[in-house]
Design a protein around this motif. Structure first.
Motif: not given
Length: 361
Positions: A144-151, A167-175, A199-208
């Motif tokens: 499961l991916a959560v897009v957004g690194g804010g509150a 579940w494998r949870v990931r958080i994806v943030a543009a910054g 799992a933390v994915h930073e500086n990863a802007t979602v393009t699709e």
């Protein structure tokens, strides 16, 4: 006399029953008859949506119960068109309402930012119960991916990871995840995410967004279920109707929260671009929406004539059921170094949520 007419003949219509709209209606409804237009039967308790997504939420209070003791008629319909010149609101049930004073509190919604596949394959935060259902009905635990690194994204990721450790949870943030918080605050957020296995994915802007995951500027990220918490945008009806708005579509208001182009319309909550001297333009959120609604309620009830004033004090986060963060801030919302974490942070956040609900009651 119509149901929205007071003893003085003034017709007050409130659009939206979120934190701002409901408190405005309750304040004005002390001595006036108010028509509250919102399709929901129950409060959309947005600051607890992460709990609902994780299957820990309960039924929120009924609007009828929250409005008890006030002369408020709740019309369960949606506003679809505003006739600002004729002072009428068209509803999706085919009827219309005339008004002398309109309180526009339609708030905000998930912003997809034209990311291909986002609206088709991601699930917005406001459909938290849908996320809960998809997790419950899954044949086996997945990613499961959560897009957004804010509150909102942080609260969702930690709540979901704690409630569903299989579940494998990931958080994806543009910054940076939690990039607006102080160094101590960010460090604590990262410790909790690590402890919960997120799992933390930073500086990863979602393009699709695809059925199988995300394409980002940092590479592909697998996800069978994507929850979108990247950003919000105001409801477009204000701009469509001709209210003066800023570049984001938020209505421009004066120091009494009246539309700068149509002073018979008050705009509150996420829909309003409220600028306070010494503070700046207020951010979207419950912390700013609730005081605005309370203020307009008092203003319409004749209990104040002063300009709206506001100062920030804290920001708070739920980090699962056992942890939290209370971040002290300056009056302009800039960070102080002081934070409360762990049990103290969790209890502080729970206390603030209780205060919010108490204000609505």
């Amino acid at each position: 006399m119509s149901s929205s007419t007071s003893s003085t003949g003034k017709r007050i219509v409130v659009l939206g029953a979120g934190y701002a709209g409901l408190t405005a209606a309750k304040g004005a409804g002390r001595h006036h008859r108010v028509t509250l237009v919102a399709p929901e039967e129950r409060l959309l308790h947005r600051i607890r949506q992460h709990e609902a997504a994780a299957g820990r939420g309960r039924d929120w209070p009924a609007i009828a119960d929250l409005a008890r003791g006030r002369t408020i008629e709740h019309r369960r319909a949606r506003a679809v068109e505003l006739d600002l010149a004729g002072r009428k609101v068209a509803l999706d049930d085919g009827t219309s309402l005339g008004y002398d004073t309109l309180v526009y509190a339609l708030g905000s919604r998930t912003a997809w930012h034209d990311v291909p596949g986002a609206a088709e394959h991601a699930h917005p935060v406001e459909r938290a119960t849908e996320v809960r259902r998809l997790i419950r009905e899954a044949e086996h635990p997945g990613t499961l991916a959560v897009v957004g690194g804010g509150a909102t994204g942080i609260e969702l990721a930690t709540e979901l990871a704690e409630a569903h450790p299989d579940w494998r949870v990931r958080i994806v943030a543009a910054g940076r995840v939690g990039g607006t918080y102080s160094p101590k605050g960010r460090a604590h957020i990262r410790r909790v995410l690590d402890r919960l296995g997120v799992a933390v994915h930073e500086n990863a802007t979602v393009t699709e967004v695809t059925p199988d995951g995300l394409r980002t500027t940092a590479g592909p990220i697998e996800a069978g279920l994507t929850v979108w918490a990247a950003s919000l945008e105001p409801h477009p009806l204000a701009a469509q109707a001709g209210l003066a708005v800023d570049e984001r579509g938020r209505a421009l208001v004066d120091d009494h929260l009246r539309s700068r182009s149509h002073p018979d319309v008050h705009v509150v909550g996420d829909a309003a671009a409220v600028t306070v001297p010494g503070v700046g333009t207020l951010r979207m959120g419950c912390a700013t929406a609730l005081p605005q609604g309370q203020y307009v309620g008092r203003l319409l009830d004749g209990r104040t004539a002063k300009p709206f004033s506001f100062r920030y004090v804290v920001q708070c986060l739920s980090l699962g059921r056992r942890d939290g963060l209370l971040q002290l801030v300056h009056p302009d919302d800039s960070m102080k170094p002081t934070v409360l974490t762990g049990t103290a942070g969790r209890l502080a956040k729970a206390g603030i949520v209780s205060v919010v609900l108490g204000a609505l009651k």
